[in-house]
Design a protein around this motif. Structure first.
Motif, PDB file in Angstrom:
ATOM      1  N   ALA A 127       6.987 -17.382  -0.801  1.00 22.18           N
ATOM      2  CA  ALA A 127       7.158 -16.064  -1.429  1.00 22.18           C
ATOM      3  C   ALA A 127       5.843 -15.305  -1.469  1.00 22.18           C
ATOM      4  CB  ALA A 127       7.731 -16.230  -2.839  1.00 22.18           C
ATOM      5  N   HIS A 128       4.768 -16.016  -1.776  1.00 22.33           N
ATOM      6  CA  HIS A 128       3.454 -15.377  -1.809  1.00 22.33           C
ATOM      7  C   HIS A 128       3.025 -14.939  -0.412  1.00 22.33           C
ATOM      8  CE1 HIS A 128      -1.025 -15.506  -1.639  1.00 22.33           C
ATOM      9  NE2 HIS A 128      -0.882 -14.789  -2.731  1.00 22.33           N
ATOM     10  N   ALA A 129       3.374 -15.716   0.613  1.00 27.48           N
ATOM     11  CA  ALA A 129       2.979 -15.384   1.987  1.00 27.48           C
ATOM     12  C   ALA A 129       3.569 -14.048   2.418  1.00 27.48           C
ATOM     13  CB  ALA A 129       3.416 -16.491   2.939  1.00 27.48           C
ATOM     14  N   VAL A 130       4.868 -13.862   2.206  1.00 25.08           N
ATOM     15  CA  VAL A 130       5.488 -12.603   2.634  1.00 25.08           C
ATOM     16  C   VAL A 130       5.019 -11.446   1.753  1.00 25.08           C
ATOM     17  CG1 VAL A 130       7.485 -13.678   3.706  1.00 25.08           C
ATOM     18  CG2 VAL A 130       7.578 -13.131   1.272  1.00 25.08           C
ATOM     19  N   THR A 131       4.830 -11.714   0.470  1.00 25.18           N
ATOM     20  CA  THR A 131       4.388 -10.661  -0.443  1.00 25.18           C
ATOM     21  C   THR A 131       2.970 -10.218  -0.149  1.00 25.18           C
ATOM     22  OG1 THR A 131       5.840 -11.467  -2.207  1.00 25.18           O
ATOM     23  CG2 THR A 131       3.969 -10.111  -2.868  1.00 25.18           C
ATOM     24  N   LYS A 132       2.063 -11.169  -0.023  1.00 26.48           N
ATOM     25  CA  LYS A 132       0.660 -10.825   0.130  1.00 26.48           C
ATOM     26  C   LYS A 132       0.370 -10.250   1.519  1.00 26.48           C
ATOM     27  CE  LYS A 132      -1.485 -11.065  -2.801  1.00 26.48           C
ATOM     28  NZ  LYS A 132      -2.270 -12.087  -3.430  1.00 26.48           N
ATOM     29  N   SER A 133       1.062 -10.734   2.549  1.00 23.90           N
ATOM     30  CA  SER A 133       0.871 -10.126   3.872  1.00 23.90           C
ATOM     31  C   SER A 133       1.305  -8.668   3.839  1.00 23.90           C
ATOM     32  CB  SER A 133       1.660 -10.894   4.932  1.00 23.90           C
ATOM     33  OG  SER A 133       3.054 -10.879   4.654  1.00 23.90           O
ATOM     34  N   LEU A 134       2.376  -8.371   3.138  1.00 24.60           N
ATOM     35  CA  LEU A 134       2.843  -6.990   3.003  1.00 24.60           C
ATOM     36  C   LEU A 134       1.809  -6.131   2.286  1.00 24.60           C
ATOM     37  CD1 LEU A 134       5.050  -4.845   3.219  1.00 24.60           C
ATOM     38  CD2 LEU A 134       6.093  -5.789   1.150  1.00 24.60           C
ATOM     39  N   LEU A 135       1.248  -6.629   1.211  1.00 24.05           N
ATOM     40  CA  LEU A 135       0.271  -5.853   0.440  1.00 24.05           C
ATOM     41  C   LEU A 135      -1.022  -5.635   1.214  1.00 24.05           C
ATOM     42  CD1 LEU A 135       0.823  -7.503  -3.054  1.00 24.05           C
ATOM     43  CD2 LEU A 135       1.388  -5.169  -2.415  1.00 24.05           C
ATOM     44  N   PHE A 136      -1.503  -6.662   1.892  1.00 23.38           N
ATOM     45  CA  PHE A 136      -2.740  -6.502   2.660  1.00 23.38           C
ATOM     46  C   PHE A 136      -2.550  -5.580   3.861  1.00 23.38           C
ATOM     47  CE2 PHE A 136      -4.822 -10.122   0.512  1.00 23.38           C
ATOM     48  CZ  PHE A 136      -6.084  -9.576   0.383  1.00 23.38           C
ATOM     49  N   LEU A 137      -1.396  -5.661   4.476  1.00 16.56           N
ATOM     50  CA  LEU A 137      -1.142  -4.742   5.593  1.00 16.56           C
ATOM     51  C   LEU A 137      -1.056  -3.305   5.091  1.00 16.56           C
ATOM     52  CD1 LEU A 137       1.436  -6.736   7.769  1.00 16.56           C
ATOM     53  CD2 LEU A 137      -1.019  -6.479   8.098  1.00 16.56           C
ATOM     54  N   GLY A 138      -0.457  -3.104   3.917  1.00 19.87           N
ATOM     55  CA  GLY A 138      -0.428  -1.764   3.338  1.00 19.87           C
ATOM     56  C   GLY A 138      -1.821  -1.260   3.009  1.00 19.87           C
ATOM     57  N   ALA A 139      -2.633  -2.122   2.406  1.00 18.14           N
ATOM     58  CA  ALA A 139      -4.016  -1.748   2.105  1.00 18.14           C
ATOM     59  C   ALA A 139      -4.780  -1.435   3.383  1.00 18.14           C
ATOM     60  CB  ALA A 139      -4.703  -2.869   1.327  1.00 18.14           C
ATOM     61  N   GLY A 140      -4.511  -2.214   4.447  1.00 16.24           N
ATOM     62  CA  GLY A 140      -5.170  -1.967   5.722  1.00 16.24           C
ATOM     63  C   GLY A 140      -4.747  -0.653   6.345  1.00 16.24           C
ATOM     64  N   ALA A 141      -3.468  -0.311   6.211  1.00 17.48           N
ATOM     65  CA  ALA A 141      -2.984   0.970   6.756  1.00 17.48           C
ATOM     66  C   ALA A 141      -3.675   2.131   6.054  1.00 17.48           C
ATOM     67  CB  ALA A 141      -1.466   1.056   6.590  1.00 17.48           C
ATOM     68  N   TRP A 142      -3.838   2.055   4.740  1.00 18.67           N
ATOM     69  CA  TRP A 142      -4.529   3.128   4.007  1.00 18.67           C
ATOM     70  C   TRP A 142      -6.020   3.149   4.336  1.00 18.67           C
ATOM     71  CZ3 TRP A 142      -1.392   1.494  -0.826  1.00 18.67           C
ATOM     72  CH2 TRP A 142      -0.202   2.223  -0.873  1.00 18.67           C
ATOM     73  N   LEU A 143      -6.609   1.982   4.541  1.00 17.71           N
ATOM     74  CA  LEU A 143      -8.022   1.940   4.913  1.00 17.71           C
ATOM     75  C   LEU A 143      -8.240   2.638   6.257  1.00 17.71           C
ATOM     76  CD1 LEU A 143     -10.937   0.940   4.581  1.00 17.71           C
ATOM     77  CD2 LEU A 143     -10.232  -1.235   5.568  1.00 17.71           C
ATOM     78  N   THR A 144      -7.348   2.401   7.202  1.00 13.39           N
ATOM     79  CA  THR A 144      -7.468   3.060   8.505  1.00 13.39           C
ATOM     80  C   THR A 144      -7.249   4.563   8.383  1.00 13.39           C
ATOM     81  OG1 THR A 144      -6.705   1.058   9.623  1.00 13.39           O
ATOM     82  CG2 THR A 144      -6.537   3.133  10.850  1.00 13.39           C
ATOM     83  N   ALA A 145      -6.283   4.945   7.552  1.00 14.20           N
ATOM     84  CA  ALA A 145      -5.957   6.373   7.439  1.00 14.20           C
ATOM     85  C   ALA A 145      -6.988   7.145   6.631  1.00 14.20           C
ATOM     86  CB  ALA A 145      -4.573   6.525   6.803  1.00 14.20           C
ATOM     87  N   LEU A 146      -7.425   6.594   5.508  1.00 20.11           N
ATOM     88  CA  LEU A 146      -8.306   7.324   4.596  1.00 20.11           C
ATOM     89  C   LEU A 146      -9.749   6.834   4.622  1.00 20.11           C
ATOM     90  CD1 LEU A 146      -5.871   7.526   1.529  1.00 20.11           C
ATOM     91  CD2 LEU A 146      -6.322   9.287   3.255  1.00 20.11           C
ATOM     92  N   GLY A 147      -9.977   5.670   5.218  1.00 24.81           N
ATOM     93  CA  GLY A 147     -11.346   5.171   5.308  1.00 24.81           C
ATOM     94  C   GLY A 147     -11.890   4.624   4.010  1.00 24.81           C
ATOM     95  N   THR A 148     -11.020   4.228   3.079  1.00 20.62           N
ATOM     96  CA  THR A 148     -11.490   3.714   1.790  1.00 20.62           C
ATOM     97  C   THR A 148     -10.576   2.617   1.272  1.00 20.62           C
ATOM     98  OG1 THR A 148     -12.146   4.319  -0.460  1.00 20.62           O
ATOM     99  CG2 THR A 148     -10.216   5.414   0.437  1.00 20.62           C
ATOM    100  N   LYS A 149     -11.168   1.714   0.473  1.00 22.04           N
ATOM    101  CA  LYS A 149     -10.406   0.688  -0.248  1.00 22.04           C
ATOM    102  C   LYS A 149     -10.470   0.945  -1.751  1.00 22.04           C
ATOM    103  CE  LYS A 149     -13.192  -2.359   1.336  1.00 22.04           C
ATOM    104  NZ  LYS A 149     -13.914  -3.625   1.527  1.00 22.04           N
ATOM    105  N   ASN A 150     -11.257   1.938  -2.143  1.00 21.36           N
ATOM    106  CA  ASN A 150     -11.456   2.222  -3.560  1.00 21.36           C
ATOM    107  C   ASN A 150     -10.170   2.752  -4.174  1.00 21.36           C
ATOM    108  OD1 ASN A 150     -12.304   4.119  -5.907  1.00 21.36           O
ATOM    109  ND2 ASN A 150     -14.073   2.802  -5.560  1.00 21.36           N
TER     110      ASN A 150
END
Length: 629
Positions: free
Chosen positions: A316-339
């Protein structure tokens, strides 16, 4: 088929690395195809349940086996790798070395697949080492950046220090009589050897899974690319330690001390790192700390004997956390920030990512009906039967998970702050002021990245079916865990209600105050890296410098003095002894030469002289005989 499942990603990854930049254009498609084929092979291996081996050392083969526990893991790993590589195809910039990245990712996946199917410690050691080396290369992928390269080194050295426990365990197992090093036989060793094996394996697992006191390396691992973080934190390296403890739960229980130790270390990590996650201003750091916390619950389950519960939490953690990190990565690519301040309003600006991130965040919070809701409660039910105090610590950690997940979710959906609207009471900077601080944002999310988010999102929704008794019992039978502690309906209801209330309460506080307060100590990961630096790294370097000084000033000087004395002694021997020996040798040679000259004189070649010499000899012998008589 089992060999093919391991060999396919390993060979393809090695080939991409050898081809280098020449294969950059083909690498994403090739890697995704290989990952998809590996997933198909994983499913076929679940059906076939093969056991294979190859001779390596006398009596110790390289052995792989698919049983119930590893069957769950190989499908999870292969599916997550496929989703992550699909995301990476749209996330990597064109100027980045795609062949090197995808090659390392495939090797990393092959190492994890070998880890979960390893039947003995020798095979496990091979996979463990390859996983560590690949993770070092992936975290420091942007090696020209000194900070990122140093972060990879910190992660590598920290886990390598703990990995020494695996070598200790292998040596103790061999010495104790488990000559084939088979994992299933370790629990039957004699007490002393069994304790040594358990201690070594516990050390290695805690280091790999970033449990206390090793947790800080996971913070540094966030310097790697977002797809690396998604894979590292979900189904591979960080999960490997927890998987190992779940696999060896009978060994932990047989020692009498290792099981409680693992359970309490996991529970305390879940609580402490949950507090760390609440206080983070960086989304990837928040998710990293939450990974330590959630893996802590898996370790707790392994110590408490809840193999099925811990495995369910892992999936359950594997599917959940991969989803969250991929979402964070998509925003990092789009906006250039993790803040998180810079990500205010990101879910509104990019709704596809926002919706999938919401699914992951609600699952992480333990909100019904998502994946981690029944999985977390199964772990807590196991803890309840093991120890009431352990259950209370685990429940507190579960509440914290709702707090940090609710905070992240609220901030990404909140209205983007501007110079006019920035809440004065919190001193929050404008959202746009944080854009492009990590990298130049593209202001878009690629189709490949958006498509990749669908795979773990569906998995997160589907895994919530674990609340159904028939599904839960079928999962327990699949992992061959025997009987499992059943979670009651009222426990599920209370935990779900608490999670919802925590998320709502956090949202209300953030809406009123701008954000939650962030105490410095948890926000800095309790200074774990500084503590290790001062208590371990600096003393080791001081000892090394002292040893080097001792070597330079004492040992080196001693060697020079000894060599000088040797040379002087040799000269003195040459001057006095060698000349006397030379004279003696020359004297012996001269005497031998003279004797030879005298011995040649009677040899004249005249027969009458030989007769005369014979007569003289006979006379001398006769005289000697008369005298002797």
């Amino acid at each position: 088929m089992l060999w093919w499942m391991i060999a396919l990603p390993a060979v393809a990854g090695a080939a991409l690395l050898l081809c280098g930049r020449r294969a950059d254009r083909l690498a994403p498609a090739a890697a995704i195809t290989v990952a998809a084929a590996t997933t198909v092979l994983a499913v076929l291996n679940v059906v076939d349940r093969q056991s294979v081996s190859a001779t390596f050392l006398h009596g110790i083969p390289v052995a792989l086996r698919v049983d119930g526990l590893s069957a769950v893991m190989i499908v999870t790993v292969a599916a997550i790798v496929t989703a992550v590589l699909l995301f990476a195809a749209g996330d990597l910039r064109r100027d980045e070395p795609a062949a090197r990245f995808h090659g390392l990712m495939l090797l990393f996946a092959a190492a994890m697949l070998t880890t979960v199917t390893a039947e003995n410690l020798l095979t496990l050691l091979f996979a463990w080492e390859l996983m560590g080396a690949a993770s070092y290369a992936l975290i420091g992928f942007h090696w020209r950046d000194e900070h990122r390269a140093a972060s990879g080194l910190v992660a590598f050295l920290t886990t390598r220090t703990a990995d020494l426990g695996l070598y200790l365990a292998a040596a103790a197992a061999f010495a104790g009589g488990a000559s084939a090093l088979t994992l299933d036989h370790l629990a039957r060793l004699d007490n002393g050897w069994r304790d040594a094996v358990a201690a070594g394996l516990l050390l290695a697992a805690l280091g790999k899974s970033a449990q206390l006191p090793f947790s800080f390396w996971l913070s540094r691992a966030m310097a790697g690319p977002s797809p690396v973080s998604a894979l590292l934190h979900s189904a591979t390296m960080v999960a490997a330690g927890a998987y190992l403890l779940l696999r060896l739960a009978p060994l932990l229980d047989a020692t009498g001390w290792a099981a409680p130790a693992a359970a309490w270390i996991g529970a305390l990590t879940a609580l402490a790192l949950g507090a760390v996650a609440v206080c983070q201003s960086d989304l990837k750091q928040l998710l990293a700390a939450s990974t330590c916390s959630q893996v802590g619950l898996m370790v707790l389950a392994a110590g408490a004997g809840g193999v099925a519960a811990g495995t369910g939490q892992l999936v359950a953690h594997a599917v959940t956390k991969s989803l969250l990190f991929l979402g964070a990565g998509a925003w990092l690519t789009a906006l250039g920030t993790k803040n998180l301040t810079g990500l205010r309003g990101a879910a509104r600006a990019y709704p596809v990512v926002g919706v999938t991130f919401t699914i992951g965040a609600l699952s992480l919070a333990g909100v019904p009906p998502f994946a981690l809701w029944p999985a977390k409660d199964a772990v807590l039910a196991t803890a309840r039967d093991f120890s009431t105090a352990l259950y209370l610590v685990g429940f507190a950690a579960a509440i914290l998970s709702a707090v940090y997940a609710g905070r992240a979710l609220t901030l990404v959906w909140a209205a983007a702050t501007s110079e006019r609207a920035a809440p004065s009471s919190s001193g929050t900077a404008t959202s746009a002021s944080h854009w492009d601080e990590e990298q130049a944002g593209t202001r878009r999310v690629s189709v490949a990245a958006a498509t990749a988010l669908a795979v773990p999102a569906i998995g997160t929704l589907a895994a919530g079916a674990g609340v159904v008794p028939a599904v839960r019992d079928g999962f327990v039978d699949l992992v061959d865990a025997g009987s499992a502690v059943a979670t009651t309906g009222w426990e599920l209801g209370i935990s779900g209600a608490v999670a919802v209330c925590a998320v709502v309460l956090v949202a209300m506080v953030i809406r009123r105050r701008g954000d939650l307060p962030a105490p410095a100590l948890p926000a800095g990961w309790f200074g774990l890296e500084r503590v290790v630096d001062r208590c371990v790294v600096r003393p080791v370097f001081a000892i090394a410098r002292g040893a080097a000084g001792l070597d330079d000033r004492v040992l080196d000087r001693g060697v020079r003095v000894a060599s000088r004395l040797t040379v002087d002694s040799a000269r003195e021997i040459d001057r006095r002894v060698e000349r006397a020996v030379d004279g003696a040798v020359r004297g012996i040679g001269t005497a031998a030469r003279d004797l030879g000259r005298w011995a040649r004189r009677p040899e004249t070649g005249l027969v009458h002289q030989y007769y005369a010499q014979a007569i003289v000899g006979i006379v001398v012998l006769a005289v000697l005989l008369l005298v002797a008589r």
